[in-house]
Write a protein that holds these residues in place. Structure first.
Motif, PDB file in Angstrom:
ATOM      1  N   ALA A 530       0.829  -1.214   0.000  1.00  0.00           N
ATOM      2  CA  ALA A 530       0.000   0.000   0.000  1.00  0.00           C
ATOM      3  C   ALA A 530       0.866   1.267   0.000  1.00  0.00           C
ATOM      4  O   ALA A 530       0.426   2.322  -0.449  1.00  0.00           O
ATOM      5  CB  ALA A 530      -0.916  -0.004   1.221  1.00  0.00           C
ATOM      6  N   SER A 531       2.095   1.157   0.517  1.00  0.00           N
ATOM      7  CA  SER A 531       2.917   2.384   0.573  1.00  0.00           C
ATOM      8  C   SER A 531       4.101   2.328  -0.396  1.00  0.00           C
ATOM      9  O   SER A 531       5.109   2.989  -0.189  1.00  0.00           O
ATOM     10  CB  SER A 531       3.407   2.611   2.004  1.00  0.00           C
ATOM     11  OG  SER A 531       4.113   1.471   2.424  1.00  0.00           O
ATOM     12  N   LEU A 532       3.956   1.548  -1.461  1.00  0.00           N
ATOM     13  CA  LEU A 532       5.075   1.400  -2.402  1.00  0.00           C
ATOM     14  C   LEU A 532       5.404   2.677  -3.151  1.00  0.00           C
ATOM     15  O   LEU A 532       6.547   2.901  -3.551  1.00  0.00           O
ATOM     16  CB  LEU A 532       4.747   0.325  -3.443  1.00  0.00           C
ATOM     17  CG  LEU A 532       4.968  -1.126  -3.013  1.00  0.00           C
ATOM     18  CD1 LEU A 532       4.601  -2.052  -4.152  1.00  0.00           C
ATOM     19  CD2 LEU A 532       6.404  -1.347  -2.580  1.00  0.00           C
ATOM     20  N   ASP A 533       4.374   3.505  -3.343  1.00  0.00           N
ATOM     21  CA  ASP A 533       4.534   4.597  -4.292  1.00  0.00           C
ATOM     22  C   ASP A 533       5.586   5.630  -3.912  1.00  0.00           C
ATOM     23  O   ASP A 533       5.963   6.455  -4.730  1.00  0.00           O
ATOM     24  CB  ASP A 533       3.182   5.285  -4.563  1.00  0.00           C
ATOM     25  CG  ASP A 533       2.349   4.392  -5.473  1.00  0.00           C
ATOM     26  OD1 ASP A 533       2.961   3.532  -6.146  1.00  0.00           O
ATOM     27  OD2 ASP A 533       1.121   4.533  -5.481  1.00  0.00           O
ATOM     28  N   ASN A 534       6.111   5.546  -2.682  1.00  0.00           N
ATOM     29  CA  ASN A 534       7.126   6.558  -2.334  1.00  0.00           C
ATOM     30  C   ASN A 534       8.438   6.340  -3.092  1.00  0.00           C
ATOM     31  O   ASN A 534       9.262   7.242  -3.182  1.00  0.00           O
ATOM     32  CB  ASN A 534       7.347   6.618  -0.818  1.00  0.00           C
ATOM     33  CG  ASN A 534       8.086   5.383  -0.309  1.00  0.00           C
ATOM     34  OD1 ASN A 534       8.830   4.732  -1.029  1.00  0.00           O
ATOM     35  ND2 ASN A 534       7.878   5.075   0.951  1.00  0.00           N
ATOM     36  N   GLY A 535       8.653   5.134  -3.627  1.00  0.00           N
ATOM     37  CA  GLY A 535       9.829   4.888  -4.464  1.00  0.00           C
ATOM     38  C   GLY A 535      11.159   4.923  -3.718  1.00  0.00           C
ATOM     39  O   GLY A 535      12.214   4.832  -4.328  1.00  0.00           O
ATOM     40  N   LYS A 536      11.111   5.023  -2.376  1.00  0.00           N
ATOM     41  CA  LYS A 536      12.375   5.195  -1.647  1.00  0.00           C
ATOM     42  C   LYS A 536      12.805   3.943  -0.895  1.00  0.00           C
ATOM     43  O   LYS A 536      13.986   3.702  -0.709  1.00  0.00           O
ATOM     44  CB  LYS A 536      12.232   6.352  -0.648  1.00  0.00           C
ATOM     45  CG  LYS A 536      12.135   7.704  -1.326  1.00  0.00           C
ATOM     46  CD  LYS A 536      12.439   8.822  -0.340  1.00  0.00           C
ATOM     47  CE  LYS A 536      12.237  10.164  -1.013  1.00  0.00           C
ATOM     48  NZ  LYS A 536      10.942  10.770  -0.714  1.00  0.00           N
ATOM     49  N   THR A 537      11.840   3.178  -0.413  1.00  0.00           N
ATOM     50  CA  THR A 537      12.214   2.010   0.396  1.00  0.00           C
ATOM     51  C   THR A 537      12.814   0.930  -0.510  1.00  0.00           C
ATOM     52  O   THR A 537      12.573   0.926  -1.729  1.00  0.00           O
ATOM     53  CB  THR A 537      10.961   1.410   1.067  1.00  0.00           C
ATOM     54  OG1 THR A 537      10.044   1.066   0.010  1.00  0.00           O
ATOM     55  CG2 THR A 537      10.304   2.387   2.007  1.00  0.00           C
ATOM     56  N   PRO A 538      13.602   0.011   0.080  1.00  0.00           N
ATOM     57  CA  PRO A 538      14.115  -1.096  -0.733  1.00  0.00           C
ATOM     58  C   PRO A 538      12.981  -1.814  -1.469  1.00  0.00           C
ATOM     59  O   PRO A 538      13.093  -2.140  -2.655  1.00  0.00           O
ATOM     60  CB  PRO A 538      14.761  -2.029   0.295  1.00  0.00           C
ATOM     61  CG  PRO A 538      15.096  -1.167   1.460  1.00  0.00           C
ATOM     62  CD  PRO A 538      14.070  -0.064   1.475  1.00  0.00           C
ATOM     63  N   GLN A 539      11.852  -2.013  -0.746  1.00  0.00           N
ATOM     64  CA  GLN A 539      10.729  -2.745  -1.345  1.00  0.00           C
ATOM     65  C   GLN A 539      10.211  -2.032  -2.587  1.00  0.00           C
ATOM     66  O   GLN A 539       9.938  -2.662  -3.605  1.00  0.00           O
ATOM     67  CB  GLN A 539       9.570  -2.880  -0.329  1.00  0.00           C
ATOM     68  CG  GLN A 539       9.866  -3.785   0.834  1.00  0.00           C
ATOM     69  CD  GLN A 539      10.602  -3.067   1.963  1.00  0.00           C
ATOM     70  OE1 GLN A 539      11.073  -1.931   1.808  1.00  0.00           O
ATOM     71  NE2 GLN A 539      10.706  -3.729   3.102  1.00  0.00           N
ATOM     72  N   SER A 540      10.071  -0.720  -2.498  1.00  0.00           N
ATOM     73  CA  SER A 540       9.504  -0.025  -3.658  1.00  0.00           C
ATOM     74  C   SER A 540      10.525   0.055  -4.795  1.00  0.00           C
ATOM     75  O   SER A 540      10.162  -0.045  -5.965  1.00  0.00           O
ATOM     76  CB  SER A 540       8.927   1.332  -3.276  1.00  0.00           C
ATOM     77  OG  SER A 540       9.951   2.241  -3.057  1.00  0.00           O
ATOM     78  N   LYS A 541      11.807   0.168  -4.446  1.00  0.00           N
ATOM     79  CA  LYS A 541      12.810   0.172  -5.518  1.00  0.00           C
ATOM     80  C   LYS A 541      12.766  -1.153  -6.282  1.00  0.00           C
ATOM     81  O   LYS A 541      12.844  -1.180  -7.508  1.00  0.00           O
ATOM     82  CB  LYS A 541      14.206   0.379  -4.922  1.00  0.00           C
ATOM     83  CG  LYS A 541      14.467   1.806  -4.514  1.00  0.00           C
ATOM     84  CD  LYS A 541      15.881   1.974  -3.998  1.00  0.00           C
ATOM     85  CE  LYS A 541      16.033   3.372  -3.410  1.00  0.00           C
ATOM     86  NZ  LYS A 541      17.042   3.466  -2.391  1.00  0.00           N
ATOM     87  N   ILE A 542      12.655  -2.227  -5.519  1.00  0.00           N
ATOM     88  CA  ILE A 542      12.627  -3.551  -6.168  1.00  0.00           C
ATOM     89  C   ILE A 542      11.364  -3.688  -7.025  1.00  0.00           C
ATOM     90  O   ILE A 542      11.410  -4.103  -8.184  1.00  0.00           O
ATOM     91  CB  ILE A 542      12.693  -4.669  -5.095  1.00  0.00           C
ATOM     92  CG1 ILE A 542      14.046  -4.607  -4.377  1.00  0.00           C
ATOM     93  CG2 ILE A 542      12.476  -6.042  -5.714  1.00  0.00           C
ATOM     94  CD1 ILE A 542      14.127  -5.454  -3.109  1.00  0.00           C
ATOM     95  N   PHE A 543      10.234  -3.294  -6.444  1.00  0.00           N
ATOM     96  CA  PHE A 543       8.962  -3.436  -7.163  1.00  0.00           C
ATOM     97  C   PHE A 543       8.994  -2.687  -8.498  1.00  0.00           C
ATOM     98  O   PHE A 543       8.673  -3.240  -9.549  1.00  0.00           O
ATOM     99  CB  PHE A 543       7.806  -2.919  -6.297  1.00  0.00           C
ATOM    100  CG  PHE A 543       6.462  -3.049  -6.951  1.00  0.00           C
ATOM    101  CD1 PHE A 543       5.713  -4.208  -6.810  1.00  0.00           C
ATOM    102  CD2 PHE A 543       5.945  -2.020  -7.746  1.00  0.00           C
ATOM    103  CE1 PHE A 543       4.477  -4.341  -7.429  1.00  0.00           C
ATOM    104  CE2 PHE A 543       4.710  -2.144  -8.375  1.00  0.00           C
ATOM    105  CZ  PHE A 543       3.975  -3.308  -8.205  1.00  0.00           C
ATOM    106  N   PHE A 544       9.411  -1.426  -8.441  1.00  0.00           N
ATOM    107  CA  PHE A 544       9.346  -0.644  -9.683  1.00  0.00           C
ATOM    108  C   PHE A 544      10.396  -1.090 -10.697  1.00  0.00           C
ATOM    109  O   PHE A 544      10.167  -1.007 -11.907  1.00  0.00           O
ATOM    110  CB  PHE A 544       9.420   0.859  -9.380  1.00  0.00           C
ATOM    111  CG  PHE A 544       8.162   1.335  -8.715  1.00  0.00           C
ATOM    112  CD1 PHE A 544       6.946   1.271  -9.387  1.00  0.00           C
ATOM    113  CD2 PHE A 544       8.156   1.795  -7.405  1.00  0.00           C
ATOM    114  CE1 PHE A 544       5.753   1.666  -8.777  1.00  0.00           C
ATOM    115  CE2 PHE A 544       6.978   2.193  -6.782  1.00  0.00           C
ATOM    116  CZ  PHE A 544       5.775   2.125  -7.469  1.00  0.00           C
ATOM    117  N   ALA A 545      11.524  -1.594 -10.191  1.00  0.00           N
ATOM    118  CA  ALA A 545      12.535  -2.100 -11.137  1.00  0.00           C
ATOM    119  C   ALA A 545      12.010  -3.350 -11.843  1.00  0.00           C
ATOM    120  O   ALA A 545      12.152  -3.497 -13.069  1.00  0.00           O
ATOM    121  CB  ALA A 545      13.832  -2.410 -10.392  1.00  0.00           C
ATOM    122  N   ILE A 546      11.364  -4.222 -11.089  1.00  0.00           N
ATOM    123  CA  ILE A 546      10.839  -5.450 -11.707  1.00  0.00           C
ATOM    124  C   ILE A 546       9.694  -5.101 -12.663  1.00  0.00           C
ATOM    125  O   ILE A 546       9.587  -5.645 -13.765  1.00  0.00           O
ATOM    126  CB  ILE A 546      10.405  -6.468 -10.619  1.00  0.00           C
ATOM    127  CG1 ILE A 546      11.667  -6.975  -9.896  1.00  0.00           C
ATOM    128  CG2 ILE A 546       9.627  -7.632 -11.221  1.00  0.00           C
ATOM    129  CD1 ILE A 546      11.431  -7.988  -8.808  1.00  0.00           C
TER     130      ILE A 546
END
Ligand code: GLC
Length: 644
Positions: A530-546
């Motif tokens: 739910a909080s991926l959109d910030n693009g800063k956490t490791p999780q969001s970096k991985i998600f958007f790269a994939i």
């Protein structure tokens, strides 16, 4: 039996009326086209002298099974027949998940179809959703039914609604067909236990230890720690049952043709729910022979091809995935050899690539990876791989020892190093995995752990080490970049798209604590999502790269699998380079650095991809620059080069 028998059968004996719709006509054609091969295979397994009657029963069964197939699926079959080889497409991206760990049940999953679309996933492998015994059940791989839905996941209606929705969205569904064994709670097993000899003949059941002891001389153990040996004594029958996996999983006896025919019926009931790809679980084990390891026997290939050709007659839009986690040279045989070439399984797990990638991570060298892959037999056209990093199982170190030797390493010591590296026995290793089924006598063992934890994210986060966190993220992205671009269908393990760490909760659960594979079967973390959109956490970096890699794959036809994979040799022992070729100069060159220091490759060795101003990296969108005739890669950097 001669061909005339077959034609007589077609003309008169079978009851299904020849209709004049395209659907029925095509069925008749497929039936007659496959019949000779079906007959040959059937009698190669079940000698004609004593089994003609069963063959006749099979022939009568096929039209009945076809009749039971729902019309929307028959229409889809025709569409797929016309389209041909739909499973080779660059558009397919898979995800494997446990329905209850993902979003509670089937309706919960249905609500998340938008999530898959956002990420770009359109091919789902749902782990077993069929009823299973209470208590230990091998994560549902001990089956009480082949086609019913276990209450914990919902109802058959929920599944049908889901499959219909998925069809509307052009999504593919894969379910398991646990063909090698049933649970000891399965109706046939129960009847066998109550003394019914017919059903005792469905399994490998022996009155005393004579035959079991003879088998044990050559059978390896699959779960030596939790389920030693290959036979279990059943008090009720006072007999020994073959249980190659767990004691509650009874191996089916396919030397009995009735078992084959009944299982074909079960297979069709399963695919009629709207299944597109059937994962043939543990198929290498399906035929047993005294004096052998009872894996990968020629009869297994005949049996699978027989299933395949019958399924093709009835449901030609459905394809098989071979879950053959066996020696590299054996895996490609499941695509079919000789007269079975292309007639066995369309898809197989690329377990060899998977294990070799982990080897390259631990050694930071690609020597074994390159050497082993260069020597693998080419797969037949019109077949493809599932390329994956992690699945719900352990990682086995199934490499060919002689390549390890050739490199100058000692295979035993090398395997020990890998277990130590991944399973927390080396101080400097960033990996956090666990040992699975370690046998101190032989030193053999396997590895469990989530992708992110094995690649160092868990340890780096614990130590709050920014550089290591960033390096772990780079590794995760590079490894996914390989499975997205290597020939075949990439499969993401649910949770890996957000770098999910090991789940240690299994240690508290009685039915799970002995099986460390549960460490890599986490619950989906919707809060993080739910909080991926910030693009800063490791999780969001991985998600958007994939997500970006998926989009790029989809836009590039070179990623469709037409056996267009070419390896490049480079003297640098840390890089892995391959091209997905294309006739129209729209190929892609993939280059990865497995070392934690910068590495370079010769510009000239990259051919047209090494031409300044012509070469572009699809991932960063940047034109390539070369320094002193070299292309330099950062640690764990991944390039997808194209020419413009
Ligand atoms: C397959 C499954 C594994 C299971 C085994 C026995 O290998 O992937 O999870 O334990 O079959 O069914």
């Amino acid at each position: 039996m001669n061909q005339a028998f077959l034609h007589k059968f077609l003309a008169s004996e079978h009851q299904y009326p020849i209709g004049d719709t395209e659907i029925d006509k095509l069925f008749e054609l497929r039936f007659s086209t496959n019949l000779t091969l079906i007959k040959d295979l059937f009698f190669s397994l079940y000698p004609e002298e004593s089994h003609s009657i069963w063959f006749k029963r099979l022939l009568l069964e096929l039209p009945v099974l076809f009749k039971e197939r729902p019309t929307p699926l028959k229409l889809q079959d025709i569409q797929r027949l016309k389209q041909g080889n739909w499973y080779l497409s660059e558009h397919l991206i898979g995800m494997q998940l446990y329905v209850d760990h993902f979003n509670k049940d089937l309706s919960g999953l249905e609500k998340k179809l938008g999530y898959f679309e956002k990420l770009g996933v359109n091919f789902l492998h749902l782990m077993p959703i069929t009823p299973r015994p209470k208590g230990e059940n091998d994560g549902g791989y001990a089956v009480n039914s082949y086609h019913e839905v276990d209450k914990r996941f919902g109802t058959e209606k929920d599944l049908l609604r889901l499959t219909e929705k998925m069809r509307d969205k052009n999504m593919i569904l894969m379910l398991d067909f646990v063909a090698n064994h049933t649970s000891n709670d399965f109706p046939w097993a129960k009847k066998a236990m109550s003394g019914d000899l017919k059903y005792q003949g469905y399994y490998h059941i022996y009155p005393d230890r004579t035959i079991p002891d003879a088998f044990e001389k050559t059978l390896p153990e699959i779960f030596p720690k939790t389920s030693p040996g290959n036979f279990t004594y059943n008090q009720k029958m006072q007999k020994w049952v073959m249980t190659v996996f767990n004691q509650y999983q009874w191996d089916l006896n396919y030397s009995n043709p009735e078992v084959f025919i009944e299982m074909l019926g079960n297979l069709l009931k399963l695919v009629n729910l709207g299944v597109d790809v059937v994962r043939l679980d543990a198929l290498a084990f399906m035929w047993k022979k005294l004096g052998t390891q009872s894996q990968n026997l020629p009869e297994v290939h005949a049996l699978i091809t027989l299933f395949r050709l019958c399924l093709q007659v009835i449901a030609p839009g459905v394809v098989f995935l071979a879950e053959a986690i066996v020696a590299p040279q054996e895996i490609t045989k499941y695509f079919g050899l000789g007269r079975m070439k292309g007639n066995e399984c369309e898809i197989a797990y690329n377990a060899t690539l998977m294990a070799l990638l982990w080897d390259a991570i631990a050694t930071k060298k690609t020597i074994l990876l390159n050497k082993s892959l260069h020597h693998l037999p080419k797969k037949p056209k019109e077949t493809t791989w599932i390329n994956y990093l992690r699945c719900h199982d352990d990682i086995g170190l199934g490499f060919d020892d002689h390549y390890i030797h050739e490199i100058g390493w000692n295979p035993k010591e090398h395997r020990k190093f890998l277990l130590d590296y991944f399973c927390q026995n080396i101080e400097w290793s960033p990996a956090k995995g666990e040992l699975f089924m370690y046998n101190p006598k032989t030193g053999d063992g396997r590895i469990t752990g989530s992708c992110a934890s094995l690649l160092g994210l868990e340890k780096a986060l614990e130590q709050n080490d920014k550089a290591q966190i960033s390096q772990a993220i780079d590794k995760i992205i590079m490894m996914h970049g390989i499975i997205m671009s290597y020939g075949g269908i990439p499969f993401i393990y649910a949770g890996d798209e957000i770098g999910t760490l090991n789940d240690y909760s299994y240690r508290e659960e009685a039915d799970k604590k002995e099986d460390s594979r549960w460490i890599n079967r986490p619950y989906h973390d919707w809060e993080t999502i739910a909080s991926l959109d910030n693009g800063k956490t490791p999780q969001s970096k991985i998600f958007f790269a994939i997500q970006q890699l998926i989009q790029l794959r989809r836009q590039n036809q070179a990623f469709a699998d037409s056996n267009n994979l070419v390896f490049y040799d480079d003297p640098n022992p840390h890089v892995f380079i391959y091209e997905r070729t294309s006739n129209d100069s729209k190929g892609v060159l993939v280059i990865c650095n497995f070392d934690d220091t910068p590495q370079s490759v010769d510009q000239i060795s990259l051919g047209s991809y090494g031409e300044t101003m012509r070469s572009i990296d699809l991932i960063s969108g940047k034109k390539m620059t070369f320094t002193n005739g070299k292309l330099t890669l950062r640690p764990y950097q991944l390039y997808w080069l194209a020419t413009v």
